[in-house]
Scaffold this motif. Structure first.
Motif, PDB file in Angstrom:
ATOM      1  N   ALA A 136     -55.906  15.305 -22.800  1.00  0.00           N
ATOM      2  CA  ALA A 136     -55.167  15.441 -24.054  1.00  0.00           C
ATOM      3  C   ALA A 136     -55.509  16.777 -24.689  1.00  0.00           C
ATOM      4  O   ALA A 136     -56.652  17.208 -24.661  1.00  0.00           O
TER       5      ALA A 136
ATOM      6  N   CYS B  35     -51.114  15.973 -30.856  1.00  0.00           N
ATOM      7  CA  CYS B  35     -51.698  15.863 -29.514  1.00  0.00           C
ATOM      8  C   CYS B  35     -50.605  15.680 -28.473  1.00  0.00           C
ATOM      9  O   CYS B  35     -49.648  14.941 -28.685  1.00  0.00           O
TER      10      CYS B  35
ATOM     11  N   PRO C 279     -50.084  15.437 -23.978  1.00  0.00           N
ATOM     12  CA  PRO C 279     -50.793  15.322 -22.715  1.00  0.00           C
ATOM     13  C   PRO C 279     -50.652  16.586 -21.878  1.00  0.00           C
ATOM     14  O   PRO C 279     -49.635  17.270 -21.940  1.00  0.00           O
TER      15      PRO C 279
END
Length: 64
Positions: free
Chosen positions: A8, A15, A17
């Protein structure tokens, strides 16, 4: 740590990935990480949303 098939990355309270090679976050749910294998997936071939045409098969990230 603990992020499925990737890591992350958080910038300015957002946030996203960062997926490991051959994995994608195709459902857009941050909590379950990069849940979709994209190497041999007819619905997500090489990247999320890249579906193979009828009669084609995804192999090594390419439809043929």
């Amino acid at each position: 740590s603990g992020f499925l098939h990737g890591s992350a990355r958080c910038v300015a309270s957002a946030c996203t990935p960062s997926c490991s090679e051959n994995w994608g976050d195709c459902d857009g749910v941050f909590a379950n990480g990069c849940e979709t294998p994209i190497t041999n997936n007819n619905a997500h071939c090489g990247r999320c949303g890249a579906a193979c045409l009828a009669g084609q098969t995804c192999r090594n990230n390419f439809c043929s």
